[in-house]
Design an enzyme around this catalytic site. Structure first.
Site, PDB file in Angstrom:
ATOM      1  N   GLY A 246      -0.110   5.476  13.959  1.00  0.00           N
ATOM      2  CA  GLY A 246      -0.536   5.949  12.660  1.00  0.00           C
ATOM      3  C   GLY A 246      -2.016   6.244  12.528  1.00  0.00           C
ATOM      4  O   GLY A 246      -2.681   6.648  13.490  1.00  0.00           O
TER       5      GLY A 246
ATOM      6  N   TYR B  70       1.887  -2.538  -3.813  1.00  0.00           N
ATOM      7  CA  TYR B  70       1.015  -1.876  -2.830  1.00  0.00           C
ATOM      8  C   TYR B  70      -0.216  -1.301  -3.521  1.00  0.00           C
ATOM      9  O   TYR B  70      -1.344  -1.480  -3.060  1.00  0.00           O
ATOM     10  CB  TYR B  70       1.802  -0.776  -2.132  1.00  0.00           C
ATOM     11  CG  TYR B  70       0.989   0.143  -1.243  1.00  0.00           C
ATOM     12  CD1 TYR B  70       0.609  -0.258   0.030  1.00  0.00           C
ATOM     13  CD2 TYR B  70       0.642   1.415  -1.676  1.00  0.00           C
ATOM     14  CE1 TYR B  70      -0.110   0.589   0.855  1.00  0.00           C
ATOM     15  CE2 TYR B  70      -0.079   2.279  -0.855  1.00  0.00           C
ATOM     16  CZ  TYR B  70      -0.462   1.859   0.405  1.00  0.00           C
ATOM     17  OH  TYR B  70      -1.187   2.713   1.212  1.00  0.00           O
TER      18      TYR B  70
ATOM     19  N   GLY C 187      -4.457   4.214  12.111  1.00  0.00           N
ATOM     20  CA  GLY C 187      -5.268   3.325  12.935  1.00  0.00           C
ATOM     21  C   GLY C 187      -5.384   3.807  14.367  1.00  0.00           C
ATOM     22  O   GLY C 187      -6.473   3.789  14.954  1.00  0.00           O
TER      23      GLY C 187
ATOM     24  N   THR D  78      -8.172  -2.403  13.119  1.00  0.00           N
ATOM     25  CA  THR D  78      -6.991  -3.243  12.957  1.00  0.00           C
ATOM     26  C   THR D  78      -5.763  -2.384  12.682  1.00  0.00           C
ATOM     27  O   THR D  78      -5.856  -1.282  12.148  1.00  0.00           O
ATOM     28  CB  THR D  78      -7.190  -4.258  11.815  1.00  0.00           C
ATOM     29  OG1 THR D  78      -7.314  -3.566  10.564  1.00  0.00           O
ATOM     30  CG2 THR D  78      -8.440  -5.093  12.057  1.00  0.00           C
TER      31      THR D  78
END
Length: 270
Positions: free
Chosen positions: A18, A160, A20, A13
């Site tokens: 980046g 975060y 992923g 996902t």
């Protein structure tokens, strides 16, 4: 060690760029068929085109879905109902310049909830669909891409950090639930990485201060992550290498773990 994943279907996902994207490419290089994901059709199409060109031997496809919502997750699952490997990578962060405790206290509910929906619930929703199917087959790999911020909560990204800690709890809990089945669930904790979000932030900081991006990164490390042993930002490939290993057959004895790729930022031995 040569990782071979031919015959395995992998979902990554948040993978148009980046960590992923680097993970998706590494899995394709190992022979897996790969489904990438993003929220914009044009980015998905371009990423699929590039990956098919780079890895013609692998089956590469893409699904447009906003995984921060239950509806988006259901739409994704409808298009990819089965998988052997699930990498829950999608996520984002708000990087703020806090001046006082009031700034931290005034983070609005929508920021807390929005990050939780994307960073945590996207992985929960997909894992609870794919995990029972992996167990039924007797093999599977689930990886949550967390962060060193999960155990080293940063004041500039408090909300975060909360979501990344939650991912550790979720990944360990799922690992406990599938003990002895041949399915593993782990978390990977990157440190400062030259990925799209942090890279863009560093580029803007460099422009604002009339310095190079490399100088901006060094300033960030000295100010925000002074305990780094790597003393530079990691590359997305360096992080992806750990994720790909955890997805492999060779990692069969690793489950329920929080594996750090943080460059030594976190100062404890574990």
């Amino acid at each position: 060690m040569k990782i071979k994943l031919k015959g395995r279907k992998a979902i990554v996902t948040g993978s148009t760029a980046g960590i992923g994207r680097a993970t998706a490419e590494g899995l394709a290089r190992a022979g897996a068929s790969v489904v990438i994901n993003g929220r914009k059709r044009e980015r998905i199409d371009e990423a699929v085109r590039q990956m098919r060109q780079s890895f013609p031997q692998s089956d590469i496809s893409g699904i447009v879905a906003d995984l921060s919502t239950a509806e988006g997750a259901n739409a994704f699952i409808a298009q990819a109902p089965d998988a052997d490997i699930l990498v829950n990578n999608v996520g984002t962060a708000f990087i703020r310049d806090y001046k006082s405790v009031e700034d931290i206290a005034n983070i609005p509910d929508e920021d807390w909830l929005g990050l939780f929906q994307l960073n945590v619930m996207s992985g929960v929703r997909l894992t609870r669909h794919y995990l029972p199917r992996m167990v039924a087959k007797g093999w599977g790999r689930v990886v949550f891409v967390s962060s060193e911020s999960a155990v080293n909560i940063p004041k500039e990204m408090l909300d975060y950090g909360m979501t990344k800690t939650a991912q550790l709890a979720v990944s360990r809990g799922f690992a406990e639930a599938v003990a002895g089945t041949g399915v593993t669930v782990n978390a990977v904790l990157p440190g400062p990485t030259r990925s799209e979000i942090l890279g863009d932030f560093m580029e803007k900081q460099a422009e604002a201060n009339g310095i190079t991006q490399a100088e901006a990164e060094q300033g960030f490390l000295k100010t925000m992550r002074p305990t780094t042993l790597l003393q530079r930002f990691a590359t997305t490939d360096e992080v992806a290498n750990m994720i790909i290993y955890v997805c492999s057959a060779q990692a069969s004895a690793t489950s329920g773990a929080a594996l750090r790729v943080d460059g030594g930022v976190v100062r404890f031995v574990a």
